[in-house]
Design a protein around this motif. Structure first.
Motif, PDB file in Angstrom:
ATOM      1  N   UNK A   1       0.918  -1.182  -0.038  1.00 17.00           N
ATOM      2  CA  UNK A   1      -0.019  -0.135   0.068  1.00 17.00           C
ATOM      3  C   UNK A   1       0.813   1.051  -0.036  1.00 17.00           C
ATOM      4  N   UNK A   2       2.160   1.222  -0.126  1.00 22.66           N
ATOM      5  CA  UNK A   2       2.999   2.143   0.033  1.00 22.66           C
ATOM      6  C   UNK A   2       4.069   2.416  -1.162  1.00 22.66           C
ATOM      7  N   UNK A   3       4.011   3.530  -1.641  1.00 17.98           N
ATOM      8  CA  UNK A   3       4.969   3.604  -2.799  1.00 17.98           C
ATOM      9  C   UNK A   3       6.444   3.659  -2.369  1.00 17.98           C
ATOM     10  N   UNK A   4       6.616   4.246  -1.208  1.00 17.99           N
ATOM     11  CA  UNK A   4       8.031   4.356  -0.666  1.00 17.99           C
ATOM     12  C   UNK A   4       8.231   3.145   0.282  1.00 17.99           C
ATOM     13  N   UNK A   5       9.509   2.665   0.435  1.00 17.22           N
ATOM     14  CA  UNK A   5       9.869   1.928   1.371  1.00 17.22           C
ATOM     15  C   UNK A   5       9.463   2.588   2.708  1.00 17.22           C
ATOM     16  N   UNK A   6       9.162   1.604   3.767  1.00 21.05           N
ATOM     17  CA  UNK A   6       8.930   2.138   5.094  1.00 21.05           C
ATOM     18  C   UNK A   6       9.584   1.221   6.079  1.00 21.05           C
ATOM     19  N   UNK A   7       9.799   1.874   7.205  1.00 25.13           N
ATOM     20  CA  UNK A   7      10.479   1.360   8.503  1.00 25.13           C
ATOM     21  C   UNK A   7       9.393   0.934   9.535  1.00 25.13           C
ATOM     22  N   UNK A   8       9.406  -0.187   9.825  1.00 23.41           N
ATOM     23  CA  UNK A   8       8.504  -0.838  11.131  1.00 23.41           C
ATOM     24  C   UNK A   8       8.593   0.092  12.233  1.00 23.41           C
ATOM     25  N   UNK A   9       7.454   0.488  12.791  1.00 26.19           N
ATOM     26  CA  UNK A   9       7.383   1.434  13.768  1.00 26.19           C
ATOM     27  C   UNK A   9       8.172   0.584  15.086  1.00 26.19           C
ATOM     28  N   UNK A  10       8.036  -0.667  15.126  1.00 26.37           N
ATOM     29  CA  UNK A  10       8.796  -1.546  16.371  1.00 26.37           C
ATOM     30  C   UNK A  10      10.369  -1.230  16.079  1.00 26.37           C
ATOM     31  N   UNK A  11      10.796  -1.312  14.895  1.00 23.36           N
ATOM     32  CA  UNK A  11      12.472  -1.481  14.388  1.00 23.36           C
ATOM     33  C   UNK A  11      12.714   0.130  14.766  1.00 23.36           C
ATOM     34  N   UNK A  12      11.862   1.120  14.601  1.00 19.25           N
ATOM     35  CA  UNK A  12      12.255   2.276  14.942  1.00 19.25           C
ATOM     36  C   UNK A  12      12.412   2.697  16.135  1.00 19.25           C
ATOM     37  N   UNK A  13      11.502   2.072  17.001  1.00 15.20           N
ATOM     38  CA  UNK A  13      11.500   2.103  18.585  1.00 15.20           C
ATOM     39  C   UNK A  13      12.856   1.572  18.947  1.00 15.20           C
TER      40      UNK A  13
ATOM     41  N   UNK B   1       6.810 -12.157  25.348  1.00 15.40           N
ATOM     42  CA  UNK B   1       5.443 -12.263  25.437  1.00 15.40           C
ATOM     43  C   UNK B   1       4.914 -10.654  25.184  1.00 15.40           C
ATOM     44  N   UNK B   2       4.113 -10.231  24.471  1.00 15.35           N
ATOM     45  CA  UNK B   2       4.091  -8.870  24.257  1.00 15.35           C
ATOM     46  C   UNK B   2       2.377  -8.335  24.403  1.00 15.35           C
ATOM     47  N   UNK B   3       2.225  -7.192  24.651  1.00 21.51           N
ATOM     48  CA  UNK B   3       0.937  -6.658  24.685  1.00 21.51           C
ATOM     49  C   UNK B   3       0.460  -6.348  23.400  1.00 21.51           C
ATOM     50  N   UNK B   4      -0.755  -7.267  23.034  1.00 25.06           N
ATOM     51  CA  UNK B   4      -1.238  -6.913  21.700  1.00 25.06           C
ATOM     52  C   UNK B   4      -1.590  -5.551  21.127  1.00 25.06           C
ATOM     53  N   UNK B   5      -1.847  -4.783  22.163  1.00 21.16           N
ATOM     54  CA  UNK B   5      -2.590  -3.503  21.661  1.00 21.16           C
ATOM     55  C   UNK B   5      -1.509  -2.380  21.526  1.00 21.16           C
ATOM     56  N   UNK B   6      -0.155  -2.706  22.172  1.00 19.96           N
ATOM     57  CA  UNK B   6       0.837  -1.742  21.922  1.00 19.96           C
ATOM     58  C   UNK B   6       2.088  -2.579  21.263  1.00 19.96           C
ATOM     59  N   UNK B   7       2.253  -3.834  21.275  1.00 21.24           N
ATOM     60  CA  UNK B   7       3.224  -4.582  20.904  1.00 21.24           C
ATOM     61  C   UNK B   7       4.310  -4.408  21.654  1.00 21.24           C
ATOM     62  N   UNK B   8       4.258  -3.790  22.866  1.00 28.26           N
ATOM     63  CA  UNK B   8       5.433  -3.756  23.801  1.00 28.26           C
ATOM     64  C   UNK B   8       5.728  -5.016  24.704  1.00 28.26           C
ATOM     65  N   UNK B   9       7.102  -5.373  24.882  1.00 26.86           N
ATOM     66  CA  UNK B   9       7.112  -6.695  25.809  1.00 26.86           C
ATOM     67  C   UNK B   9       6.659  -6.545  26.951  1.00 26.86           C
ATOM     68  N   UNK B  10       5.949  -7.592  27.496  1.00 26.22           N
ATOM     69  CA  UNK B  10       5.394  -7.900  28.781  1.00 26.22           C
ATOM     70  C   UNK B  10       6.309  -8.702  29.527  1.00 26.22           C
TER      71      UNK B  10
END
Length: 280
Positions: free
Chosen positions: A98-110, A257-266
Motif C-alpha cells: 500500500x506504500x509507494x515508498x519503502x517504510x520502516x516498521x514502527x517497532x524497528x524504529x523504536x 510475550x507482548x501486549x497485543x495493543x501496543x506490541x510492547x514486551x510484557x
C-alpha cells in the motif's frame, strides 16, 4: 608538543589541517574512553576481590576521593558490549504493497531509538542508518549493530549462517522459525501458531563479519515484536550480558510475550543458554 600534534600543526593547507585535527581528536577521544573504561574495570575487580577503595588508592598513588571520582565519571565496562566510542545502528526498510515508498516498521524504529538512548547513557555516540530494499549493507565495520533478519538481507543471512548453535529455518508451511541446533528444538512465533498467541521468538548474537576481521552484532525477532523484546533485554540486563559473553562471539534465543495493543514486551525470557562460539 607531541609528535603527531606537531605533524598536524605543520600542515599548510588550512582545510587539510582542520580535517587532520578533527580525525585525531576523534581517535584521541576513543583512546580516552577505552582507557577510562579499563581503569574503571580494574578498580571494580580489585574492589570485588576484597580491597577497599582506600587501599586501592594507596597502592595506585591516588587519593580515595579520586578513586571514587574515576568510578563515577567513566562509562561502565559493560558499555563495551555495545561498542567503543560510537555505535552504528542499522534497521531494515520494507516495501509494503500500500506504500509507494519503502517504510520502516514502527517497532524497528523504536528499537533503534532505545538502543541509541542506552548508548548515550554510556557516553557512546550513536548514529542511525537503514538496510535498503534488497539488503545491500556493508557489514565490515566496527561498532555495528544490525536489527535485521535473513528474509530482508542476503548479506545478513550469510553472517547468520555461520552460527553453529542457532539457525533460521523455514517451516514446511512457510513461516520462519528459529532452531536450536544444540537441542534440535525448532521455535515458532506465537502469531504463526495455531491457536495464535501474543508471543514471538527472537535472536541475539555476535558473529564474524564477512571480511573475517572483526565481529558484528545481529538481533531480530521472527516478527518485529520480538525485536523489541531483545532491546528490552539489552537495556535492562546489559551488565549481565557483558559478564556472560563480554565482547566475543555468542548467540542466544529469546522468548517475548507482548501486549497485543501496543506490541510492547510484557515478559522476556531466555529460551537457550548463551552459546559461546570458538575463540573469542
Amino acid at each position: 608538543m607531541a609528535g603527531e600534534t606537531q605533524r598536524i600543526a605543520a600542515i599548510k593547507d588550512p582545510f587539510a589541517l582542520l580535517r587532520a585535527a578533527t580525525n585525531r581528536l576523534a581517535e584521541a577521544q576513543q583512546e580516552v574512553t577505552e582507557l577510562s573504561r579499563l581503569r574503571q574495570r580494574v578498580i571494580a575487580e580489585l574492589h570485588d576481590q576484597g580491597m577497599s577503595y582506600a587501599q586501592i588508592a594507596a597502592e595506585a598513588g591516588l587519593t580515595r576521593g579520586r578513586i571514587h571520582q574515576l568510578r563515577q565519571s567513566a562509562p561502565g565496562p559493560e558499555s563495551a558490549f555495545l561498542g567503543n566510542t560510537r555505535l552504528i545502528i542499522a534497521t531494515p526498510l520494507k516495501q509494503e504493497a500500500q506504500n509507494a515508498r519503502p517504510v520502516l516498521a514502527a517497532e524497528d524504529f523504536a528499537a533503534a531509538q532505545r538502543l541509541g538512548d542506552l548508548a548515550r547513557s554510556y557516553k557512546l555516540d550513536p548514529s542511525f542508518e537503514h538496510v535498503p530494499i534488497g539488503g545491500d549493507i556493508d557489514l565490515n565495520r566496527e561498532d555495528l549493530i544490525v536489527i535485521c533478519g535473513p528474509r530482508l538481507s542476503s548479506h545478513v543471512a550469510g553472517v547468520l549462517a555461520q552460527d553453529p548453535s542457532i539457525q533460521f529455518e523455514r517451516a514446511p508451511d512457510g513461516p520462519w522459525t528459529l532452531r536450536d541446533q544444540e537441542t534440535g528444538t525448532a521455535y515458532r512465533s506465537g502469531m504463526d501458531s495455531t491457536p495464535a498467541t501474543n508471543s514471538d521468538v527472537a535472536y541475539l548474537g555476535r558473529l564474524p563479519r564477512p571480511d573475517g576481521r572483526g565481529l558484528v552484532m545481529v538481533l531480530t525477532g521472527i516478527h518485529p515484536q520480538g525485536t523489541l523484546g531483545v532491546i528490552h533485554l539489552i537495556v535492562h540486563d546489559l551488565a549481565d550480558l557483558y559478564e556472560k559473553v563480554g565482547t566475543g562471539r555468542f548467540s542466544v534465543l529469546v522468548n517475548v510475550d507482548y501486549d497485543p495493543a501496543s506490541n510492547e514486551p510484557m515478559n522476556v525470557r531466555l529460551l537457550s543458554p548463551f552459546y559461546r562460539h570458538g575463540a573469542n
